[in-house]
Design a protein around this motif. Structure first.
Motif, PDB file in Angstrom:
ATOM      1  N   ASP A  37     -14.253 -66.565 -30.559  1.00 41.92           N
ATOM      2  CA  ASP A  37     -13.833 -65.095 -30.343  1.00 41.92           C
ATOM      3  C   ASP A  37     -14.769 -63.827 -30.353  1.00 41.92           C
ATOM      4  OD1 ASP A  37     -12.348 -62.709 -30.680  1.00 41.92           O
ATOM      5  OD2 ASP A  37     -11.950 -63.588 -33.160  1.00 41.92           O
ATOM      6  N   THR A  38     -15.234 -63.503 -29.470  1.00 42.44           N
ATOM      7  CA  THR A  38     -16.105 -62.425 -28.799  1.00 42.44           C
ATOM      8  C   THR A  38     -16.170 -60.860 -29.666  1.00 42.44           C
ATOM      9  OG1 THR A  38     -15.158 -61.468 -27.039  1.00 42.44           O
ATOM     10  CG2 THR A  38     -16.768 -63.739 -26.504  1.00 42.44           C
ATOM     11  N   GLY A  39     -15.176 -60.626 -30.198  1.00 48.77           N
ATOM     12  CA  GLY A  39     -14.708 -59.745 -30.387  1.00 48.77           C
ATOM     13  C   GLY A  39     -15.259 -58.989 -31.876  1.00 48.77           C
ATOM     14  N   TYR A  42     -18.931 -57.367 -31.395  1.00 45.94           N
ATOM     15  CA  TYR A  42     -18.622 -56.149 -31.200  1.00 45.94           C
ATOM     16  C   TYR A  42     -18.186 -55.925 -32.726  1.00 45.94           C
ATOM     17  CZ  TYR A  42     -18.264 -56.829 -25.884  1.00 45.94           C
ATOM     18  OH  TYR A  42     -18.840 -56.920 -25.010  1.00 45.94           O
ATOM     19  N   ARG A  43     -16.996 -56.179 -33.396  1.00 38.43           N
ATOM     20  CA  ARG A  43     -16.320 -55.982 -34.857  1.00 38.43           C
ATOM     21  C   ARG A  43     -18.038 -55.399 -35.375  1.00 38.43           C
ATOM     22  NH1 ARG A  43     -11.431 -55.323 -36.738  1.00 38.43           N
ATOM     23  NH2 ARG A  43      -9.931 -56.533 -35.037  1.00 38.43           N
ATOM     24  N   ALA A  44     -19.175 -56.800 -35.600  1.00 30.55           N
ATOM     25  CA  ALA A  44     -20.250 -56.884 -36.470  1.00 30.55           C
ATOM     26  C   ALA A  44     -21.231 -55.675 -35.957  1.00 30.55           C
ATOM     27  CB  ALA A  44     -20.766 -58.163 -36.432  1.00 30.55           C
ATOM     28  N   VAL A 107     -14.805 -49.503 -33.414  1.00 25.53           N
ATOM     29  CA  VAL A 107     -15.125 -50.469 -32.948  1.00 25.53           C
ATOM     30  C   VAL A 107     -14.828 -50.219 -31.295  1.00 25.53           C
ATOM     31  CG1 VAL A 107     -12.978 -52.067 -33.168  1.00 25.53           C
ATOM     32  CG2 VAL A 107     -15.286 -52.655 -32.661  1.00 25.53           C
ATOM     33  N   SER A 108     -14.107 -49.582 -31.032  1.00 25.10           N
ATOM     34  CA  SER A 108     -13.232 -49.276 -29.420  1.00 25.10           C
ATOM     35  C   SER A 108     -14.167 -48.272 -29.186  1.00 25.10           C
ATOM     36  CB  SER A 108     -11.907 -48.754 -29.050  1.00 25.10           C
ATOM     37  OG  SER A 108     -11.179 -49.947 -28.756  1.00 25.10           O
ATOM     38  N   VAL A 109     -14.474 -47.305 -29.702  1.00 26.08           N
ATOM     39  CA  VAL A 109     -16.354 -46.469 -29.491  1.00 26.08           C
ATOM     40  C   VAL A 109     -17.048 -47.464 -28.985  1.00 26.08           C
ATOM     41  CG1 VAL A 109     -17.231 -44.132 -29.956  1.00 26.08           C
ATOM     42  CG2 VAL A 109     -15.116 -44.614 -30.644  1.00 26.08           C
ATOM     43  N   VAL A 116     -24.476 -52.279 -24.842  1.00 25.52           N
ATOM     44  CA  VAL A 116     -23.540 -52.586 -26.241  1.00 25.52           C
ATOM     45  C   VAL A 116     -23.461 -54.164 -25.446  1.00 25.52           C
ATOM     46  CG1 VAL A 116     -22.213 -52.989 -28.078  1.00 25.52           C
ATOM     47  CG2 VAL A 116     -23.449 -51.142 -27.600  1.00 25.52           C
ATOM     48  N   ARG A 117     -22.515 -54.029 -24.308  1.00 32.42           N
ATOM     49  CA  ARG A 117     -21.402 -54.495 -23.553  1.00 32.42           C
ATOM     50  C   ARG A 117     -22.900 -56.244 -22.900  1.00 32.42           C
ATOM     51  NH1 ARG A 117     -16.380 -54.552 -23.475  1.00 32.42           N
ATOM     52  NH2 ARG A 117     -16.132 -56.229 -23.289  1.00 32.42           N
ATOM     53  N   LYS A 118     -24.031 -55.129 -22.545  1.00 36.04           N
ATOM     54  CA  LYS A 118     -24.684 -55.950 -21.381  1.00 36.04           C
ATOM     55  C   LYS A 118     -25.823 -56.448 -22.547  1.00 36.04           C
ATOM     56  CE  LYS A 118     -28.331 -55.583 -17.958  1.00 36.04           C
ATOM     57  NZ  LYS A 118     -29.770 -56.394 -19.083  1.00 36.04           N
ATOM     58  N   GLY A 137     -11.602 -63.031 -25.654  1.00 28.97           N
ATOM     59  CA  GLY A 137     -11.917 -61.489 -26.251  1.00 28.97           C
ATOM     60  C   GLY A 137     -11.150 -60.304 -25.008  1.00 28.97           C
ATOM     61  N   ARG A 138     -11.889 -59.485 -24.262  1.00 27.68           N
ATOM     62  CA  ARG A 138     -10.957 -58.226 -23.212  1.00 27.68           C
ATOM     63  C   ARG A 138     -11.191 -58.884 -21.512  1.00 27.68           C
ATOM     64  NH1 ARG A 138      -9.773 -57.768 -28.503  1.00 27.68           N
ATOM     65  NH2 ARG A 138      -8.849 -55.529 -28.671  1.00 27.68           N
ATOM     66  N   ASP A 139     -12.550 -59.124 -21.888  1.00 30.71           N
ATOM     67  CA  ASP A 139     -13.346 -59.292 -20.434  1.00 30.71           C
ATOM     68  C   ASP A 139     -13.592 -60.953 -20.149  1.00 30.71           C
ATOM     69  OD1 ASP A 139     -14.386 -59.362 -22.304  1.00 30.71           O
ATOM     70  OD2 ASP A 139     -16.632 -58.347 -21.333  1.00 30.71           O
ATOM     71  N   ILE A 140     -13.427 -61.654 -20.534  1.00 30.64           N
ATOM     72  CA  ILE A 140     -13.729 -62.756 -20.554  1.00 30.64           C
ATOM     73  C   ILE A 140     -13.244 -63.208 -19.203  1.00 30.64           C
ATOM     74  CG2 ILE A 140     -14.407 -65.286 -20.921  1.00 30.64           C
ATOM     75  CD1 ILE A 140     -15.116 -62.901 -22.809  1.00 30.64           C
ATOM     76  N   GLU A 187      -3.332 -46.780 -28.856  1.00 33.48           N
ATOM     77  CA  GLU A 187      -4.680 -46.562 -28.984  1.00 33.48           C
ATOM     78  C   GLU A 187      -5.793 -46.621 -28.826  1.00 33.48           C
ATOM     79  OE1 GLU A 187      -7.081 -43.652 -32.193  1.00 33.48           O
ATOM     80  OE2 GLU A 187      -4.992 -42.633 -32.863  1.00 33.48           O
ATOM     81  N   ARG A 188      -5.888 -47.942 -29.206  1.00 39.39           N
ATOM     82  CA  ARG A 188      -6.900 -48.955 -28.949  1.00 39.39           C
ATOM     83  C   ARG A 188      -6.198 -49.540 -27.404  1.00 39.39           C
ATOM     84  NH1 ARG A 188      -7.888 -52.776 -33.403  1.00 39.39           N
ATOM     85  NH2 ARG A 188      -9.167 -54.191 -31.545  1.00 39.39           N
ATOM     86  N   ASP A 189      -5.438 -49.644 -27.142  1.00 40.34           N
ATOM     87  CA  ASP A 189      -5.625 -50.402 -26.472  1.00 40.34           C
ATOM     88  C   ASP A 189      -5.728 -49.185 -25.180  1.00 40.34           C
ATOM     89  OD1 ASP A 189      -3.761 -52.286 -27.167  1.00 40.34           O
ATOM     90  OD2 ASP A 189      -1.493 -51.541 -26.416  1.00 40.34           O
ATOM     91  N   THR A 194      -9.476 -47.911 -20.744  1.00 44.15           N
ATOM     92  CA  THR A 194      -9.154 -46.932 -19.796  1.00 44.15           C
ATOM     93  C   THR A 194     -10.606 -46.880 -19.733  1.00 44.15           C
ATOM     94  OG1 THR A 194      -8.836 -45.509 -21.932  1.00 44.15           O
ATOM     95  CG2 THR A 194      -7.456 -45.559 -19.552  1.00 44.15           C
ATOM     96  N   ARG A 195     -11.723 -47.603 -20.266  1.00 43.32           N
ATOM     97  CA  ARG A 195     -12.922 -47.456 -20.476  1.00 43.32           C
ATOM     98  C   ARG A 195     -14.061 -47.882 -18.830  1.00 43.32           C
ATOM     99  NH1 ARG A 195     -13.561 -52.645 -24.548  1.00 43.32           N
ATOM    100  NH2 ARG A 195     -13.443 -54.131 -22.780  1.00 43.32           N
ATOM    101  N   ALA A 196     -15.322 -46.973 -19.087  1.00 42.09           N
ATOM    102  CA  ALA A 196     -15.766 -47.544 -17.116  1.00 42.09           C
ATOM    103  C   ALA A 196     -16.372 -49.310 -17.480  1.00 42.09           C
ATOM    104  CB  ALA A 196     -16.223 -46.292 -17.601  1.00 42.09           C
TER     105      ALA A 196
HETATM  106  O1   DC Z   1     -10.176 -58.652 -30.679  1.00 41.58           O
HETATM  107  P1   DC Z   1     -10.581 -57.861 -31.096  1.00 41.58           P
HETATM  108  O2   DC Z   1      -9.269 -56.920 -32.194  1.00 41.58           O
HETATM  109  O3   DC Z   1     -11.406 -58.068 -32.550  1.00 41.58           O
HETATM  110  O4   DC Z   1     -11.605 -56.744 -30.489  1.00 41.58           O
HETATM  111  C1   DC Z   1     -12.412 -56.134 -31.375  1.00 41.58           C
HETATM  112  C2   DC Z   1     -13.146 -54.746 -30.088  1.00 41.58           C
HETATM  113  O5   DC Z   1     -13.952 -55.486 -29.366  1.00 41.58           O
HETATM  114  C3   DC Z   1     -11.064 -54.027 -29.542  1.00 41.58           C
HETATM  115  O6   DC Z   1     -11.749 -52.643 -29.474  1.00 41.58           O
HETATM  116  C4   DC Z   1     -12.170 -54.874 -28.047  1.00 41.58           C
HETATM  117  C5   DC Z   1     -13.190 -55.249 -28.124  1.00 41.58           C
HETATM  118  N1   DC Z   1     -14.101 -56.093 -27.451  1.00 41.58           N
HETATM  119  C6   DC Z   1     -14.283 -55.872 -26.251  1.00 41.58           C
HETATM  120  O7   DC Z   1     -14.454 -54.833 -25.581  1.00 41.58           O
HETATM  121  N2   DC Z   1     -14.636 -57.578 -25.322  1.00 41.58           N
HETATM  122  C7   DC Z   1     -14.792 -58.720 -25.827  1.00 41.58           C
HETATM  123  N3   DC Z   1     -14.363 -59.398 -25.111  1.00 41.58           N
HETATM  124  C8   DC Z   1     -13.612 -58.026 -27.254  1.00 41.58           C
HETATM  125  C9   DC Z   1     -13.528 -57.358 -27.759  1.00 41.58           C
END
Ligand code: DC
Length: 228
Positions: A37-39, A42-44, A107-109, A116-118, A137-140, A187-189, A194-196
């Motif tokens: 779970d890649t989230g 980002y949470r850590a 965490v969304s910020v 961070v993503r890289k 995740g969101r972008d797998i 808000e998180r959606d 919409t992030r770049a």
């Molecule tokens: O799935 P989650 O709610 O645990 O994700 C936490 C945050 O991390 C959420 O704001 C989206 C972000 N996230 C991301 O941008 N890319 C991922 N691959 C996983 C999570």
């Protein structure tokens, strides 16, 4: 890479609280694959920043933090509902801390920062390319593992997802306010999609599964059919 069947690399994306983690874990268990779970990553990073009283709006410092962060996922050391231990540094067990409201709110910020993503995407990709993995995740499917053999995009309405999160908190004995949770989900959606960099969206070749009218078992049965 040619697509293999049965799929070895499975990408599972979708919005917050769509049931990705439950589905991913159950699917990985059924197939004997690694669940990742890649989230969590980002949470850590967000948790470490808050713990050190860092300003999450300071992109440079947060990016440096992500580049040097040591985040480990270990087998569960306690039977308290966890599926794994999440360790930061050498010793900090942050398994539940990373699910706090404060981390949720920030965490969304943190996850919108390109640096961070890289840093985190590189680690995720290295693990994912080994195969026999369900990565959530969101972008797998779009960025981390575009060569995935099977891409699932698990969707559900914001109201349904807020209800699930509310039920989860109540079941854990915590206080919860449905309307507040719904607002936060929306808000998180918005920030995630919409992030770049690597916005939340289904890959063109993803199978979209709408879980609004299906319970967890039905979703699992439907996705398992796609794997077998
Ligand atoms: O799935 P989650 O709610 O645990 O994700 C936490 C945050 O991390 C959420 O704001 C989206 C972000 N996230 C991301 O941008 N890319 C991922 N691959 C996983 C999570």
């Amino acid at each position: 890479m040619t697509k293999t069947f049965p799929p070895s690399i499975i990408a599972l994306d979708g919005p917050a609280a769509s049931g990705k983690s439950t589905l991913g874990q159950t699917l990985a268990n059924a197939l004997g694959y690694l669940f990742f779970d890649t989230g969590i990553m980002y949470r850590a990073v967000t948790w470490i920043a808050l713990e050190h009283d860092m300003d999450v709006r300071d992109e440079t410092s947060i990016t440096q933090l992500a580049q040097g962060a040591h985040i480990d996922i270990m087998p569960p050391s306690k039977a308290d509902g966890r599926t794994c231990d999440i360790i930061v540094g050498d010793t900090d067990d942050v398994t539940w801390d990373i699910r706090s409201g404060e981390v949720d709110a920030n965490v969304s910020v943190v996850s919108a920062y390109a640096g961070v993503r890289k840093a985190l995407t590189e680690q995720q990709r290295r693990i994912g390319l080994r195969g026999k993995v369900v990565m959530v995740g969101r972008d797998i499917g779009t960025v981390v593992l575009p060569e995935a053999d099977l891409k699932i995009y698990l969707d559900a309405s914001a109201e349904e997802r807020a209800q699930r999160r509310y039920d989860e908190l109540i079941a854990r004995g915590q206080q919860a306010d449905y309307d507040e949770i719904l607002q936060k989900v929306i808000e998180r959606d918005k920030i995630d999609s919409t992030r770049a960099v690597a916005p939340l969206r289904p890959a063109d070749d993803a199978v979209i599964v709408d879980s609004d009218k299906m319970d967890a078992e039905q979703v699992f049965a439907h996705v398992l059919k796609l794997c077998k």
